[in-house]
Scaffold this active site. Structure first.
Site, PDB file in Angstrom:
ATOM      1  N   GLY A  76      17.124   1.055  -3.660  1.00 41.60           N
ATOM      2  CA  GLY A  76      16.024   1.347  -4.577  1.00 41.60           C
ATOM      3  C   GLY A  76      16.198   2.701  -5.254  1.00 41.60           C
ATOM      4  O   GLY A  76      16.742   3.623  -4.649  1.00 41.60           O
ATOM      5  N   GLY A 136      19.976   5.433   0.861  1.00 39.17           N
ATOM      6  CA  GLY A 136      19.144   5.491   2.058  1.00 39.17           C
ATOM      7  C   GLY A 136      19.841   4.842   3.239  1.00 39.17           C
ATOM      8  O   GLY A 136      21.078   4.803   3.305  1.00 39.17           O
ATOM      9  N   ASP A 189      11.036   6.947   1.069  1.00 40.21           N
ATOM     10  CA  ASP A 189      10.427   6.678   2.384  1.00 40.21           C
ATOM     11  C   ASP A 189      10.609   7.835   3.373  1.00 40.21           C
ATOM     12  O   ASP A 189       9.928   7.890   4.387  1.00 40.21           O
ATOM     13  CB  ASP A 189      11.051   5.416   3.004  1.00 40.21           C
ATOM     14  CG  ASP A 189      10.924   4.208   2.101  1.00 40.21           C
ATOM     15  OD1 ASP A 189      10.001   4.185   1.279  1.00 40.21           O
ATOM     16  OD2 ASP A 189      11.754   3.288   2.224  1.00 40.21           O
ATOM     17  N   ARG A 192     -18.067   2.550  -2.233  1.00 45.87           N
ATOM     18  CA  ARG A 192     -17.236   1.444  -1.750  1.00 45.87           C
ATOM     19  C   ARG A 192     -16.273   1.903  -0.676  1.00 45.87           C
ATOM     20  O   ARG A 192     -15.995   3.094  -0.533  1.00 45.87           O
ATOM     21  CB  ARG A 192     -16.357   0.925  -2.890  1.00 45.87           C
ATOM     22  CG  ARG A 192     -17.050   0.035  -3.854  1.00 45.87           C
ATOM     23  CD  ARG A 192     -16.093  -0.355  -4.968  1.00 45.87           C
ATOM     24  NE  ARG A 192     -16.759  -1.254  -5.904  1.00 45.87           N
ATOM     25  CZ  ARG A 192     -16.320  -1.510  -7.114  1.00 45.87           C
ATOM     26  NH1 ARG A 192     -15.215  -0.942  -7.564  1.00 45.87           N
ATOM     27  NH2 ARG A 192     -16.961  -2.358  -7.889  1.00 45.87           N
ATOM     28  N   GLU A 241       2.551   0.235   3.839  1.00 40.10           N
ATOM     29  CA  GLU A 241       2.871  -1.201   3.695  1.00 40.10           C
ATOM     30  C   GLU A 241       3.376  -1.824   4.998  1.00 40.10           C
ATOM     31  O   GLU A 241       3.245  -3.023   5.229  1.00 40.10           O
ATOM     32  CB  GLU A 241       3.920  -1.405   2.592  1.00 40.10           C
ATOM     33  CG  GLU A 241       5.248  -0.693   2.888  1.00 40.10           C
ATOM     34  CD  GLU A 241       6.293  -0.856   1.800  1.00 40.10           C
ATOM     35  OE1 GLU A 241       6.051  -1.575   0.817  1.00 40.10           O
ATOM     36  OE2 GLU A 241       7.379  -0.257   1.957  1.00 40.10           O
TER      37      GLU A 241
HETATM   38  O1  F6P Z   1      12.979   2.002   0.247  1.00 36.76           O
HETATM   39  C1  F6P Z   1      12.246   2.282  -0.892  1.00 36.76           C
HETATM   40  C2  F6P Z   1      11.228   1.201  -1.133  1.00 36.76           C
HETATM   41  O2  F6P Z   1      10.477   1.545  -2.292  1.00 36.76           O
HETATM   42  C3  F6P Z   1      10.287   0.905   0.029  1.00 36.76           C
HETATM   43  O3  F6P Z   1       9.276   1.850   0.175  1.00 36.76           O
HETATM   44  C4  F6P Z   1       9.822  -0.481  -0.320  1.00 36.76           C
HETATM   45  O4  F6P Z   1       9.454  -1.221   0.820  1.00 36.76           O
HETATM   46  C5  F6P Z   1      11.038  -1.099  -0.946  1.00 36.76           C
HETATM   47  O5  F6P Z   1      11.867  -0.036  -1.396  1.00 36.76           O
HETATM   48  C6  F6P Z   1      10.718  -2.007  -2.088  1.00 36.76           C
HETATM   49  O6  F6P Z   1      11.911  -2.548  -2.538  1.00 36.76           O
HETATM   50  P1  F6P Z   1      12.013  -3.442  -3.854  1.00 36.76           P
HETATM   51  O7  F6P Z   1      12.059  -2.500  -5.014  1.00 36.76           O
HETATM   52  O8  F6P Z   1      13.277  -4.156  -3.668  1.00 36.76           O
HETATM   53  O9  F6P Z   1      10.807  -4.322  -3.910  1.00 36.76           O
END
Ligand code: F6P
Length: 362
Positions: free
Chosen positions: A13, A118, A143, A178, A238
């Site tokens: 990413g 990463g 991350d 809320r 997440e």
């Molecule tokens: O590792 C970076 C990250 O943005 C994570 O935080 C996330 O879970 C993942 O990549 C999302 O990946 P993609 O862009 O493939 O959906």
């Protein structure tokens, strides 16, 4: 021919700061009389026909320090050891293209590879090293989950983006009385959620390292209402999981990591059921990966890029450049491959959250 030909790869990413690394490494290489190249769209292009390497000269890296993304492009389906291809029937199949990549690296007369990435990229790097490619690694991920380094490039910018977004959502939460749940990225760790949640004074922060219990969250909402605070801000990573529950996974594409998501919506719906109070969720998503890098990320990225070139120049290969306090150090890439840095539960940041009354769900 130049004394050295060095290629730079951006894998996985994107993250704010990648272009600053590319610029610093390119300029530091050029100043030594080396030829610098970028691998186009990740390792996959090295195994396919077409333009594989992008020559990097002064002009190519002009004005890119402040740009998000990567001028080289990146790919999630770029693991040369497990590369997905569509066969004649249109079905995905996985092939090991690593020998092909190594052959192409040699054909191009490359002397070294700077791998910016990463955990996934460092895992690939550790395997390519065994096949004879001299690599210097640069830690990148919003991350912040790579071990042995205080910080990874991209994290600081992602934190600012998330903090600003949570601040804005807080005013709506208060105006409408809320419960607002903001889902942030971070994969299996809670660095972004904890740090952005604390900075934006969230009331509840849920991270993967601490499984949560709805009873505790509801209690926090009640306690706030008793003090006349009729809104509650919840930041959820997440990868956060309910006690005895499962991680929320959207799916997994062939040759890619599983895609996390959905926990924010789940928490908001459940709290609406449990409290009767209006609840909404917001997923910040890829917003956290974009934009211009913060000054901290720019400086870090420039330092990492130049240090990577110094490592190549000294022949100090198969190392990852890490930050340790105010210094840069080099550690063997094999030390971190396949490992994750979780939020330490006995660290002062978790302790600070508890001390100032933030509910961590436990
Ligand atoms: O590792 C970076 C990250 O943005 C994570 O935080 C996330 O879970 C993942 O990549 C999302 O990946 P993609 O862009 O493939 O959906």
């Amino acid at each position: 021919m130049a004394e050295k030909r060095v290629a730079i790869n951006t894998g996985g990413g994107d993250a704010p700061g990648l272009n600053a690394v590319i610029r610093a490494a390119t300029l530091a290489g050029i100043s030594r009389g080396w030829e610098m190249f970028g691998i186009r769209n990740g390792y996959r292009s090295m195994t396919e026909e077409g333009q594989r390497l992008v020559p990097l000269d002064r002009k190519a890296v002009q004005g890119i320090t402040l740009l998000g993304g990567t001028i080289l492009g990146t790919a999630n389906r770029g693991n040369p050891f497990e590369m997905p291809f569509k066969n004649e029937k249109g079905e995905w199949e996985i092939r090991d293209e690593s020998d092909h990549l190594v052959e192409e690296f040699k054909n191009q007369n490359l002397d070294a590879l700077i791998a910016i990435g990463g955990d996934g990229s460092m895992h690939i790097a550790s395997k390519l090293i065994k096949k004879g490619i001299p690599i210097v690694g640069v830690p990148k991920t919003i991350d912040n989950d790579l071990p042995e380094t205080d910080i990874t490039l991209g994290f600081d910018t992602a934190l600012s983006t998330a903090t600003e977004a949570i601040d804005k959502i807080t005013t709506t939460a208060e105006a409408h009385e809320r419960i607002m749940v903001v889902e942030v990225m971070g994969r299996y760790t809670g660095w972004i959620a904890l740090h952005a949640g604390l900075s934006s004074t969230a009331d509840v922060i849920l991270i993967p390292e601490i499984p949560f219990d709805f009873e505790n969250i509801v209690e926090k909402i009640r306690e706030r209402a008793e003090r006349g605070r009729y809104f509650t801000m919840i930041v959820v990573a997440e990868g956060a999981v309910e006690k005895n529950g499962e991680r929320h996974v959207i799916g997994k594409a062939v040759g890619q990591a599983e895609q996390l998501g959905g926990v924010g919506e789940y928490v908001a719906k459940k709290l609406n059921e449990l409290t009767g109070q209006e609840s909404r969720h917001v997923v910040l998503g890829h917003l956290q990966r974009g934009g211009s890098p913060s000054s901290t990320d720019r400086l870090l990225s420039l330092r990492l890029g130049a240090e990577a070139i110094r490592a190549v120049s000294e022949g100090d290969f198969n190392k990852l450049i890490v930050t340790c306090g105010s210094e840069l150090k080099r550690i063997p890439i094999s030390d971190i491959a396949g490992k994750t840095k979780s939020v330490p539960l006995d660290g002062d940041v978790v302790q600070t959250a508890r001390d100032i009354g933030i509910c961590l769900g436990d």
